[in-house]
Enzyme design. Structure first.
Site, PDB file in Angstrom:
ATOM      1  N   GLN A 122      40.999  37.197  29.740  1.00 37.20           N
ATOM      2  CA  GLN A 122      41.915  37.236  30.884  1.00 37.20           C
ATOM      3  C   GLN A 122      41.747  35.956  31.692  1.00 37.20           C
ATOM      4  O   GLN A 122      40.692  35.703  32.280  1.00 37.20           O
ATOM      5  CB  GLN A 122      41.653  38.441  31.784  1.00 37.20           C
ATOM      6  CG  GLN A 122      42.747  38.585  32.858  1.00 37.20           C
ATOM      7  CD  GLN A 122      42.477  39.668  33.865  1.00 37.20           C
ATOM      8  OE1 GLN A 122      41.656  39.472  34.760  1.00 37.20           O
ATOM      9  NE2 GLN A 122      43.157  40.797  33.747  1.00 37.20           N
TER      10      GLN A 122
ATOM     11  N   HIS B 136      46.511  36.682  34.118  1.00 39.36           N
ATOM     12  CA  HIS B 136      46.468  37.536  35.311  1.00 39.36           C
ATOM     13  C   HIS B 136      47.511  37.025  36.299  1.00 39.36           C
ATOM     14  O   HIS B 136      47.331  36.009  36.957  1.00 39.36           O
ATOM     15  CB  HIS B 136      45.081  37.493  35.936  1.00 39.36           C
ATOM     16  CG  HIS B 136      44.807  38.636  36.880  1.00 39.36           C
ATOM     17  ND1 HIS B 136      45.808  39.327  37.535  1.00 39.36           N
ATOM     18  CD2 HIS B 136      43.639  39.227  37.282  1.00 39.36           C
ATOM     19  CE1 HIS B 136      45.271  40.265  38.289  1.00 39.36           C
ATOM     20  NE2 HIS B 136      43.962  40.228  38.156  1.00 39.36           N
TER      21      HIS B 136
ATOM     22  N   TYR C 133      29.249  45.701  40.971  1.00 37.79           N
ATOM     23  CA  TYR C 133      29.359  44.244  41.041  1.00 37.79           C
ATOM     24  C   TYR C 133      28.016  43.560  41.274  1.00 37.79           C
ATOM     25  O   TYR C 133      27.977  42.425  41.750  1.00 37.79           O
ATOM     26  CB  TYR C 133      30.333  43.847  42.157  1.00 37.79           C
ATOM     27  CG  TYR C 133      31.628  44.613  42.095  1.00 37.79           C
ATOM     28  CD1 TYR C 133      32.510  44.449  41.034  1.00 37.79           C
ATOM     29  CD2 TYR C 133      31.956  45.531  43.089  1.00 37.79           C
ATOM     30  CE1 TYR C 133      33.695  45.166  40.961  1.00 37.79           C
ATOM     31  CE2 TYR C 133      33.145  46.253  43.028  1.00 37.79           C
ATOM     32  CZ  TYR C 133      34.002  46.062  41.966  1.00 37.79           C
ATOM     33  OH  TYR C 133      35.169  46.781  41.899  1.00 37.79           O
TER      34      TYR C 133
ATOM     35  N   GLY D 107      40.002  51.575  32.522  1.00 36.92           N
ATOM     36  CA  GLY D 107      39.081  50.730  33.260  1.00 36.92           C
ATOM     37  C   GLY D 107      37.744  51.409  33.463  1.00 36.92           C
ATOM     38  O   GLY D 107      36.869  51.372  32.601  1.00 36.92           O
ATOM     39  N   ARG D 108      37.603  52.079  34.581  1.00 39.15           N
ATOM     40  CA  ARG D 108      36.300  52.657  34.939  1.00 39.15           C
ATOM     41  C   ARG D 108      35.722  53.638  33.924  1.00 39.15           C
ATOM     42  O   ARG D 108      34.497  53.698  33.783  1.00 39.15           O
ATOM     43  CB  ARG D 108      36.387  53.295  36.329  1.00 39.15           C
ATOM     44  CG  ARG D 108      36.559  52.261  37.439  1.00 39.15           C
ATOM     45  CD  ARG D 108      36.299  52.852  38.806  1.00 39.15           C
ATOM     46  NE  ARG D 108      36.413  51.823  39.842  1.00 39.15           N
ATOM     47  CZ  ARG D 108      35.991  51.999  41.088  1.00 39.15           C
ATOM     48  NH1 ARG D 108      35.418  53.130  41.448  1.00 39.15           N
ATOM     49  NH2 ARG D 108      36.128  51.033  41.975  1.00 39.15           N
TER      50      ARG D 108
ATOM     51  N   ALA E 241      38.007  39.017  34.526  1.00 35.97           N
ATOM     52  CA  ALA E 241      38.789  37.825  34.828  1.00 35.97           C
ATOM     53  C   ALA E 241      37.925  36.569  34.712  1.00 35.97           C
ATOM     54  O   ALA E 241      36.806  36.522  35.219  1.00 35.97           O
ATOM     55  CB  ALA E 241      39.365  37.928  36.232  1.00 35.97           C
TER      56      ALA E 241
ATOM     57  N   TYR F 112      46.565  37.032  43.375  1.00 39.78           N
ATOM     58  CA  TYR F 112      45.960  35.752  43.001  1.00 39.78           C
ATOM     59  C   TYR F 112      47.047  34.686  42.827  1.00 39.78           C
ATOM     60  O   TYR F 112      48.180  34.879  43.260  1.00 39.78           O
ATOM     61  CB  TYR F 112      45.091  35.951  41.757  1.00 39.78           C
ATOM     62  CG  TYR F 112      43.980  36.938  41.992  1.00 39.78           C
ATOM     63  CD1 TYR F 112      43.009  36.704  42.968  1.00 39.78           C
ATOM     64  CD2 TYR F 112      43.907  38.137  41.281  1.00 39.78           C
ATOM     65  CE1 TYR F 112      41.992  37.621  43.214  1.00 39.78           C
ATOM     66  CE2 TYR F 112      42.896  39.061  41.520  1.00 39.78           C
ATOM     67  CZ  TYR F 112      41.949  38.800  42.489  1.00 39.78           C
ATOM     68  OH  TYR F 112      40.950  39.704  42.751  1.00 39.78           O
TER      69      TYR F 112
END
Length: 405
Positions: free
Chosen positions: A115, A193, A373, A344-345, A73, A198
């Protein structure tokens, strides 16, 4: 999550060949159906400008066979986000840095979408970037999100209580400018997004949007902000190069309406967005990871994405996301439940995920989640530490050579 090992070779599981066939996405012809989802990785050290390390990270996954990569993002303005060192796209410096990444991805034969992201109330006024912005935290209504804590701030405080946005069109314009910047940076399209609790999501949700003006109240009013964002970014890129990410079932960042309201709201939003002729809409499945327990109960609204919304799409592809691994993804596509699935992962610890499936190489199971992260306190004493769990996962062929001695 099913076991990931030698049994996933294509000859053994013919179903997996579904993922290796091309996919038409608007004007783009994707070489396969391995779509890489946005993955927050927190490596824009020391501030918010993409780095050469990020160039390598995305290049690895393009070289490994991904056909479409959606960036982590990207902030459309400076904010005090829930994690430090998230990337931005509001300056010429950002544009130049992202251009290095898109060039590297294109060189390896993949396409790349940016994104676009505004976190809204999922902020803290004491975060360094928020302080640097000189702005308070804003959201549709002055309602603080109840969720985790800002681990990189002293005392690990929760979200700040935001001020109410006075003129939402200013934020629509921010999305427009972000799309313009993304185009300058060489992106092939953008994904808006509109989930995750959000900014756009909190306009849609009647538990976080309590305004008394034309941006709230009715379903049409609450959907207005997100639809206007999609319209302006479509003007920049063309609607067939725009995607939108939605998470109707998830309670992430303290959102979630009763089921009746959820179905009514999203059915309207999706039907109206589909009229624009978007490239795709991607729906996040109901998963525990995105459904926190708040005040003793799950916050989200569990329901099935396929039966609830797929029939509403006439002009846009229907994609799914949410803890998919190859076999369930291939089954969802082969059965017609989805046009495509974002991974994703599996792309984190398998940078060459598509090539592994194609060649029957076992997938890497090991993942050090403490490195997802970067340092949890946001303090980086040695930049090289950021490579751990980021760019140091080996390719499958390299692993086989090591195993063979």
């Amino acid at each position: 999550m099913e076991a990931m090992g030698p049994s996933l070779s294509t000859p053994t599981v013919p179903l997996l060949s579904t993922l290796l066939t091309p996919l038409r996405l608007g004007p783009l012809r994707l070489r396969n159906k391995f779509l890489m989802s946005a993955l927050a990785r927190d490596r824009c050290y020391p501030t918010n400008v993409p780095t050469d390390m990020m160039v390598e990270y995305y290049r690895q996954r393009a070289k490994g066979g991904a056909s479409l990569i959606v960036t982590e993002a990207i902030l459309i303005e400076r904010q005090g986000t829930e994690w430090p060192h998230a990337p931005g796209i509001w300056s010429e410096e950002h544009i130049a840095a992202w251009k290095k990444i898109t060039d590297a991805v294109h060189k390896e034969g993949a396409y790349m979408y940016a994104q676009l992201w505004h976190v809204g109330r999922v902020c803290h006024s004491d975060a360094p970037e928020q302080i640097a912005s000189g702005q308070p935290v804003y959201a549709p209504s002055p309602i603080a999100a109840r969720f985790g804590k800002f681990r990189f701030l002293p005392g690990e405080p929760p979200c700040s209580t935001p001020l109410e946005i006075q003129d939402p069109t200013e934020y629509v314009d921010m999305f427009r400018q972000a799309a313009i910047n993304a185009k300058k940076a060489g992106f092939d399209g953008v994904e808006v997004h509109a989930g995750g609790g959000y900014l756009i999501h909190t306009f849609l949700d009647n538990t976080s949007n309590k305004r008394t003006d034309a941006w709230s109240g009715s379903v049409r009013n609450r959907a207005r902000f997100g639809l206007e964002v999609l319209e302006v970014v479509s003007e920049v890129f063309g609607a067939n190069r725009v995607g939108v990410k939605l998470s109707p079932a998830c309670g992430h960042n303290d959102v979630g309406m009763p089921l009746k309201d959820t179905l009514e709201t999203y059915s309207y939003f999706i039907s109206e967005a589909d009229k624009l002729g978007l490239a795709y809409m991607v729906f996040i499945r109901d998963i525990d990871f995105l459904d926190p327990v708040i005040d003793g109960q799950k916050r989200g609204t569990p329901h099935d994405m396929v039966s609830s919304y797929k029939h509403l799409l006439q002009n846009s592809l229907f994609f799914l996301n949410g803890e998919f691994t190859p076999i369930p993804a291939a089954d969802a596509i082969a059965s017609g439940r989805a046009d495509g699935v974002f991974f994703g992962r599996p792309f984190i610890n398998n940078p060459d995920l598509p090539k592994r499936i194609e060649k029957g190489i076992p997938l890497t199971m090991e993942m050090d989640i403490t490195t997802l992260y970067g340092p949890t306190d946001g303090i980086v004493k040695d930049v090289e530490v950021l490579r751990k769990g980021y760019t140091d996962y080996p390719e499958g062929v390299e692993q086989e050579k090591r195993a063979g001695g």
